[in-house]
Write an enzyme that holds these catalytic residues in place. Structure first.
Site, PDB file in Angstrom:
ATOM      1  N   ASN A   1      -1.799   2.729   6.166  1.00  0.00           N
ATOM      2  CA  ASN A   1      -1.095   1.628   6.023  1.00  0.00           C
ATOM      3  C   ASN A   1      -1.138   0.336   6.621  1.00  0.00           C
ATOM      4  OD1 ASN A   1      -1.077   2.111   3.131  1.00  0.00           O
ATOM      5  ND2 ASN A   1       1.210   2.700   3.072  1.00  0.00           N
ATOM      6  N   GLY A   2      -1.230  -0.819   7.073  1.00  0.00           N
ATOM      7  CA  GLY A   2      -0.761  -2.232   7.950  1.00  0.00           C
ATOM      8  C   GLY A   2      -2.167  -2.348   8.691  1.00  0.00           C
TER       9      GLY A   2
ATOM     10  N   LYS B   1       5.585  -5.107  -3.005  1.00  0.00           N
ATOM     11  CA  LYS B   1       6.470  -4.766  -2.915  1.00  0.00           C
ATOM     12  C   LYS B   1       6.292  -4.410  -1.132  1.00  0.00           C
ATOM     13  CE  LYS B   1      11.534  -4.012  -3.748  1.00  0.00           C
ATOM     14  NZ  LYS B   1      11.976  -5.148  -4.345  1.00  0.00           N
TER      15      LYS B   1
ATOM     16  N   GLU C   1       7.704 -15.614  -9.882  1.00  0.00           N
ATOM     17  CA  GLU C   1       6.571 -14.871  -9.342  1.00  0.00           C
ATOM     18  C   GLU C   1       6.020 -13.925 -10.275  1.00  0.00           C
ATOM     19  OE1 GLU C   1       8.402 -12.282  -5.942  1.00  0.00           O
ATOM     20  OE2 GLU C   1      10.880 -12.700  -7.462  1.00  0.00           O
TER      21      GLU C   1
ATOM     22  N   TRP D   1      -3.044  -2.753  -1.056  1.00  0.00           N
ATOM     23  CA  TRP D   1      -2.819  -3.714  -2.025  1.00  0.00           C
ATOM     24  C   TRP D   1      -3.878  -5.008  -0.722  1.00  0.00           C
ATOM     25  CZ3 TRP D   1      -1.122  -8.473   1.233  1.00  0.00           C
ATOM     26  CH2 TRP D   1      -0.816  -9.732   0.758  1.00  0.00           C
TER      27      TRP D   1
ATOM     28  N   HIS E   1      15.897 -39.119  -5.341  1.00  0.00           N
ATOM     29  CA  HIS E   1      15.310 -39.381  -3.472  1.00  0.00           C
ATOM     30  C   HIS E   1      13.947 -39.157  -4.079  1.00  0.00           C
ATOM     31  CE1 HIS E   1      19.280 -40.668  -1.786  1.00  0.00           C
ATOM     32  NE2 HIS E   1      19.251 -39.443  -1.965  1.00  0.00           N
TER      33      HIS E   1
ATOM     34  N   ARG F   1       4.207  -0.547  -4.675  1.00  0.00           N
ATOM     35  CA  ARG F   1       3.541  -1.047  -3.346  1.00  0.00           C
ATOM     36  C   ARG F   1       2.553  -1.446  -2.864  1.00  0.00           C
ATOM     37  NH1 ARG F   1       7.372   1.450   0.034  1.00  0.00           N
ATOM     38  NH2 ARG F   1       6.286   1.256   2.003  1.00  0.00           N
TER      39      ARG F   1
ATOM     40  N   LYS G   1      12.658 -16.420  -8.022  1.00  0.00           N
ATOM     41  CA  LYS G   1      12.433 -15.100 -10.000  1.00  0.00           C
ATOM     42  C   LYS G   1      11.386 -15.690 -10.857  1.00  0.00           C
ATOM     43  CE  LYS G   1      13.181 -13.157  -7.865  1.00  0.00           C
ATOM     44  NZ  LYS G   1      13.668 -11.681  -6.852  1.00  0.00           N
TER      45      LYS G   1
ATOM     46  N   CYS H   1       1.039  -1.442  -0.709  1.00  0.00           N
ATOM     47  CA  CYS H   1       0.283  -0.311   0.219  1.00  0.00           C
ATOM     48  C   CYS H   1       0.802   0.908  -0.189  1.00  0.00           C
ATOM     49  CB  CYS H   1      -0.810  -0.068   1.050  1.00  0.00           C
ATOM     50  SG  CYS H   1      -1.755  -1.598   1.331  1.00  0.00           S
TER      51      CYS H   1
ATOM     52  N   GLU I   1      16.881 -19.053  -5.554  1.00  0.00           N
ATOM     53  CA  GLU I   1      16.233 -17.905  -5.648  1.00  0.00           C
ATOM     54  C   GLU I   1      15.898 -17.975  -7.681  1.00  0.00           C
ATOM     55  OE1 GLU I   1      15.853 -15.403  -4.722  1.00  0.00           O
ATOM     56  OE2 GLU I   1      16.243 -13.908  -6.126  1.00  0.00           O
TER      57      GLU I   1
HETATM   58  C1  F6R Z   1      10.841 -11.454  -4.457  1.00  0.00           C
HETATM   59  C2  F6R Z   1      11.214 -10.248  -3.537  1.00  0.00           C
HETATM   60  C3  F6R Z   1      10.646 -10.784  -1.767  1.00  0.00           C
HETATM   61  C4  F6R Z   1      11.285 -10.158  -1.050  1.00  0.00           C
HETATM   62  C5  F6R Z   1      10.835 -10.107   0.504  1.00  0.00           C
HETATM   63  C6  F6R Z   1      11.152 -10.126   1.777  1.00  0.00           C
HETATM   64  O1  F6R Z   1      11.776 -10.991  -5.381  1.00  0.00           O
HETATM   65  O2  F6R Z   1      11.296  -9.554  -3.764  1.00  0.00           O
HETATM   66  O3  F6R Z   1      10.679 -12.067  -1.618  1.00  0.00           O
HETATM   67  O4  F6R Z   1      12.798 -10.761  -1.309  1.00  0.00           O
HETATM   68  O5  F6R Z   1       9.269 -10.328   0.566  1.00  0.00           O
HETATM   69  O6  F6R Z   1      11.583  -8.105   1.791  1.00  0.00           O
HETATM   70  P1  F6R Z   1      12.055  -7.517   2.317  1.00  0.00           P
HETATM   71  O7  F6R Z   1      13.959  -7.994   1.663  1.00  0.00           O
HETATM   72  O8  F6R Z   1      11.822  -5.641   1.526  1.00  0.00           O
HETATM   73  O9  F6R Z   1      12.680  -7.869   3.736  1.00  0.00           O
END
Ligand code: F6R
Length: 609
Positions: free
Chosen positions: A100-101, A604, A491, A74, A507, A27, A488, A2, A484
């Protein structure tokens, strides 16, 4: 998660609100809304399900005002809908609130307010705030800031809020508790937002509110105070980053820009931190001297998502270079399992945003039990950075795309520095120290070499993108890379991806191998090369397709395609092996027509539980 914006001044607020929301859209992006107060003080609200562009299209022509607040959402409480979009108002349409929250006692407050006559029009927890503030204002001439303060006393939960009152159009009241609020200081105008990204085009002078603080913001200034009405003095600071850092800079997407920014980001993370004379690293912010560091027997790393995977790479670096047992765990799990906190364990919290609620809660739990926590954080002054006892700032620059790339890489660099520093305090030889120092210095150049293969990787991504799923495998150092890489891909492209240690394939998951489930295999030229090549043979024998990411191309019978990566020192190889996987995911997502920077269902900075 948000975004909040607010404006008060002589100009039309809507222009700033819409632009600010666009900058904060990463966000949260399932609905958006604005509320403005015109000169007469009439409250106008416009909100809609969808993106900020949908909001801009929905705004009536005469939607103007000199005081306003906005929000991009969000969803947590209630589905994305026009009704659930912020701002939320009271029944008299006098108060408007963006938030937000999470208000944890929203149900209880809603029941009480309903009994007192409030009529709720949304399913959100936020709406209780507008009714609560209105209830505290009553019909009288009370000050908005006093009503907000009184309302927040009844609230349990986290919030960053902005509130306007049509009877007091000369002010906006903002408050922070667990969700950031930044004031922006202009010339006879003031701004507020949940993130400086919304402000930098308008002002560089900002004031970060602390948790438990409120501010009353007027066109000619602001006053900050605590929940018990004590005035606090906050000095403005200057935002370092250029406005351009928040733009796509000619790239098609923020994600591609951020992938290509990695050589510069790594240079910044390393800058001033390598000590060639003693073959070690200088980390001024640790707040731990060599004697204290020697007493540490274990390192526990905590983060969520990609931050957790970067922590896995970090744990391996610490074990290999410093020979101290190190382990990474999802902060989101750790905080719920009543963890044992040991005096001789160093806890390290990893977060790009510095706001991730689960990571913050883990840090608070450790500190409450007397543990010592370092932060590996990108966002200067963020909640996690402030909560930790010391740490390492990444200096990777603002990361706007939802999927983390440059912050991931810079986090691994920060761990390499920490591991080197630790190692040289313990038994890492000067020769090994020098080996790591020169390998670190060479990394930006190596990353550039990989990025030059962008076009070839795009062609490969197009070949592999239309499969229902993909397997990612790596052994030991390669396993966090596989995790990772899979993260990537899933997502941003929504292609199912599963990461497995290459050693575990036979296994169980070997049963999945077929021409329809290609495998991305990490094949570094290290002591495990032969084992990895054997695994490729096992996959090919089951008609599996293999895309190898390697230092040397495996024989054609073992891999259908190969992306070559420059060789670093073995401990640092994982960082480079990961870069092509970022490009692979990016181009697969583009080939599938996905919304690369704003993948569905995500946002984010996950500032909720
Ligand atoms: C994946 C991604 C998320 C963040 C996770 C932690 O590409 O961006 O998995 O890594 O939400 O976010 P931060 O680093 O901001 O605590």
């Amino acid at each position: 998660m948000c975004g909040i914006v607010a404006y008060i001044g002589p100009k039309d607020a809507t222009t700033f609100l819409l632009e600010g929301l666009q900058r904060l859209e990463y966000r949260g992006y399932d609905s958006a809304g604005v509320a403005v107060l015109g000169k007469s003080g009439a409250l106008k609200v416009c909100k809609t399900k969808g993106r900020v562009a949908d909001l801009a299209a929905a705004l009536p022509a005469r939607f103007k005002g000199t005081t306003g607040i906005g929000h991009t959402r969000w969803a947590t409480h209630g589905e994305p809908s026009d009704a659930n979009a912020h701002p939320h108002t009271d029944n008299a349409e006098r108060i408007a609130v963006v938030h937000n929250g999470i208000i944890e006692n929203a149900d209880e407050l809603r029941a009480k307010l309903t009994a007192e006559g409030a009529v709720f029009r949304s399913e959100t927890d936020t709406e209780v705030l507008s009714h609560l503030v209105a209830a505290h204002l009553g019909d009288g001439e009370g000050q908005l800031e006093d009503a907000v303060r009184a309302a927040l006393k009844l609230v349990v939960g986290t919030y960053g809020i902005a509130v306007v009152d049509s009877a007091q159009p000369d002010r906006i009241v903002v408050a922070r508790n667990g969700s950031p609020i930044v004031l922006g200081l202009g010339e006879k105008e003031m701004f507020a937002a949940s993130d400086v990204a919304a402000l930098v085009r308008y002002t560089r002078q900002v004031v970060h509110l602390e948790d438990g603080e409120l501010a009353v913001v007027r066109a000619d200034g602001f006053r900050t105070f605590t929940e018990d009405a004590r005035t606090v003095t906050r000095q403005p600071s200057t935002v370092d980053w250029e406005v351009g850092s928040y733009d796509t800079g000619g790239y098609e997407h923020y994600l591609l820009k951020e992938i290509h920014e990695q050589p510069a980001a790594v240079e910044r993370t390393l800058s001033g931190r390598l000590d060639e004379r003693f073959a070690t690293a200088h980390l001024g912010g640790l707040n731990l001297d060599a004697r204290e560091l020697r007493e540490i027997r274990r390192v526990k790393i905590l983060g969520c998502g990609s931050a957790y995977y970067a922590g896995e790479m970090g744990a391996q670096l610490i074990e290999e270079l410093a020979r101290i047992p190190a382990h990474s765990e999802p902060a989101s799990e750790f905080r719920y399992r009543n963890p044992v906190i040991e005096a001789d364990t160093l806890y390290v919290a990893v977060s790009q945003s510095g706001e991730t609620y689960d990571t913050l809660a883990a840090v608070q739990e450790i500190k409450r039990k007397g543990g010592r926590v370092l932060g590996v954080v990108n966002t200067v002054g963020s909640a996690i950075a402030r909560e930790c006892d010391g740490g390492i700032y990444l200096h990777a620059g603002p990361e706007i795309s939802v999927a983390s790339t440059k912050a991931f890489t810079s986090t691994v660099i920060a761990f390499a520095l920490l591991a080197l520093h630790f190692g040289r305090i313990h038994d890492l030889s000067p020769a090994d120290g020098r080996r790591i120092v020169s390998a670190l210095k060479a990394l930006p150049g190596h990353i550039r070499q990989i990025l030059e293969q962008d076009k070839e990787i795009a062609e490969l991504a197009a070949k592999y993108a239309d499969n229902a799923g993909m397997m990612f495998i790596g052994r030991v150092r390669g396993y966090p890379v596989a995790r990772e890489g899979a993260q990537k891909l899933k997502e941003i492209s929504y292609v199912h991806a599963e990461a497995y240690p290459a050693s575990e394939l036979k296994h169980g998951p070997l049963a999945l191998i077929s021409p329809e489930l290609p495998t991305v295999a990490l094949v570094p030229d290290d002591e495990l090369l032969d084992k990895n090549l054997t695994t490729l043979g096992e996959i090919k024998a089951r008609s599996g397709r293999v895309l190898a990411v390697a230092h040397r191309a495996p024989e054609a019978k073992l891999a259908d395609h190969c992306i070559l990566v420059p060789k670093s020192e073995p401990e640092l190889d994982p960082l480079l092996l990961n870069i092509p996987l970022q490009l692979l995911a990016y181009h697969a997502a583009v080939a599938l027509g996905r919304d690369v920077d704003k993948p569905r269902n995500l946002a984010k900075s996950v500032t909720v539980e």
